[in-house]
Design an enzyme around this catalytic site. Structure first.
Site, PDB file in Angstrom:
ATOM      1  N   THR A 187      13.138  -5.626  -3.041  1.00 33.83           N
ATOM      2  CA  THR A 187      11.888  -5.131  -2.444  1.00 33.83           C
ATOM      3  C   THR A 187      11.897  -3.610  -2.500  1.00 33.83           C
ATOM      4  OG1 THR A 187      11.668  -7.026  -0.976  1.00 33.83           O
ATOM      5  CG2 THR A 187      10.479  -5.059  -0.333  1.00 33.83           C
ATOM      6  N   PHE A 189      10.390  -0.161  -1.029  1.00 34.57           N
ATOM      7  CA  PHE A 189       9.756   0.379   0.176  1.00 34.57           C
ATOM      8  C   PHE A 189       9.356   1.825  -0.100  1.00 34.57           C
ATOM      9  CE2 PHE A 189      12.769  -2.825   1.470  1.00 34.57           C
ATOM     10  CZ  PHE A 189      12.201  -3.465   2.557  1.00 34.57           C
TER      11      PHE A 189
HETATM   12  O1  LIG Z   1      10.062  -8.955   8.009  1.00 36.98           O
HETATM   13  C1  LIG Z   1      10.847  -8.065   7.613  1.00 36.98           C
HETATM   14  O2  LIG Z   1      12.063  -8.081   7.806  1.00 36.98           O
HETATM   15  C2  LIG Z   1      10.294  -6.930   6.838  1.00 36.98           C
HETATM   16  O3  LIG Z   1      10.792  -5.852   6.912  1.00 36.98           O
HETATM   17  C3  LIG Z   1       9.196  -7.244   5.861  1.00 36.98           C
HETATM   18  C4  LIG Z   1       9.835  -7.856   4.649  1.00 36.98           C
HETATM   19  C5  LIG Z   1       9.863  -9.230   4.515  1.00 36.98           C
HETATM   20  C6  LIG Z   1      10.487  -9.805   3.402  1.00 36.98           C
HETATM   21  C7  LIG Z   1      11.084  -8.990   2.437  1.00 36.98           C
HETATM   22  C8  LIG Z   1      11.070  -7.616   2.589  1.00 36.98           C
HETATM   23  C9  LIG Z   1      10.428  -7.043   3.689  1.00 36.98           C
END
Ligand SMILES: O=C(O)C(=O)Cc1ccccc1
Length: 306
Positions: A187, A189
């Site tokens: 992911t 960010f």
């Molecule tokens: O829900 C979380 O922990 C988040 O930070 C959002 C998320 C959810 C799934 C993958 C990456 C971020």
């Protein structure tokens, strides 16, 4: 090719009490991203992503973390929407390797599970494992929030999908790990601040930009953007047409809606390089809306949490 690392080489000196807002509770992936990007920071849990961004806009926090895309399902448009509605700039990018754990109350076995709770994206990423378990899926606001709920309500028929760290915080057992459908799951960010990149990192720069055209003509828009950058030898690192439900942007005090927008990331900095500046100017000449979201250090590292 991305390198793989456990600590951040791009970190710049910053004030000790840096406060980073994120959506969720401790152990959420966004909080882990904040801690990896800004070691030693204070993290500020927020119920929604928009309250995390508002905390930066109002000065309550120095930065906010937004998950914007993942290898398994591309760009999260809603989160770009937030960048377009608020007065914040991208200061950094960070990519995490996300390896989901299945967590349950101590002693609970898979056979006892009737439901699994998590962030909707995490549930979608683990579809095959959940189908094998034959459980109901219960979406909640963040992965670590699911862990907290399960533990405070002492649910013995439920599991959560979240990080090992979230499980550790609430004393849950890891009953399975790496439960995502694709082994390679990362992911990306964005870390935003009021003024964009803080300090100057010794790393090549990149720029993120959003473009919209008045007419819903994705092909023409694509051709113009490609030609503006290609003719000046500027490399694109991302180009995605996103939308469908409409995208609302803020231009000064006015809000304006577009059917779709194009998210464009490219190498170089509009602040420092003439050819990059000219490419952006050319796009601005033909687009109804252009917003440079920020110029920041390019970070191709994939950070490993566990
Ligand atoms: O829900 C979380 O922990 C988040 O930070 C959002 C998320 C959810 C799934 C993958 C990456 C971020």
């Amino acid at each position: 090719m991305a390198s793989f690392s456990a600590c951040s080489p791009l970190e710049l000196p910053h004030k000790l009490s840096l406060k980073v807002a994120y959506q969720g509770v401790p152990g959420a992936y966004s909080e882990l991203a904040a801690r990896t990007a800004c070691p030693g920071c204070f993290t500020l849990p927020c119920r929604t992503l928009s309250s995390a961004v508002l905390a930066v806009e109002s000065g309550e926090a120095d930065r906010a973390v937004l998950p914007v895309e993942s290898t398994m399902d591309g760009t999260a448009l809603r989160n770009y929407d937030l960048l377009l509605r608020h007065d914040v700039r991208v200061a950094r990018e960070i990519t995490l390797f996300v390896r989901y754990c299945l967590l349950a109350m101590p002693g609970v076995h898979k056979a006892a599970l009737r439901r699994v709770m998590s962030h909707p994206v995490a549930l979608a990423h683990c579809g095959r494992a959940l189908a094998r378990l034959g459980v109901d899926r219960e979406p909640v606001e963040d992965t670590a929030g699911a862990v907290r709920l399960l533990s405070t309500r002492r649910m013995f028929d439920a599991a959560a999908i979240a990080s090992a760290r979230a499980g550790e915080i609430c004393g849950l057992d890891v009953i399975d790990e790496g439960v995502q459908d694709e082994a390679w799951n990362t992911t990306r960010f964005l870390i935003v601040s009021r003024d964009g990149e803080v300090g100057v990192a010794r790393a090549p720069k990149k720029t993120s930009m959003v473009v919209a055209h008045a007419r819903d003509d994705a092909m023409a828009m694509l051709r113009r953007v490609l030609s503006a950058f290609a003719s000046r030898g500027v490399n694109l690192t991302k180009l995605e047409v996103v939308g469908g439900d409409g995208v609302v942007v803020r231009k000064g005090r006015r809000l304006r809606a577009f059917a779709r927008v194009m998210v464009v990331d490219f190498e170089g900095s509009v602040e420092e390089e003439e050819n990059v500046r000219e490419a952006v100017k050319e796009v601005e000449g033909s687009a109804a809306f252009v917003r440079v979201l920020g110029c920041y250090a390019s970070d191709k590292t994939v950070y490993n949490l566990e």
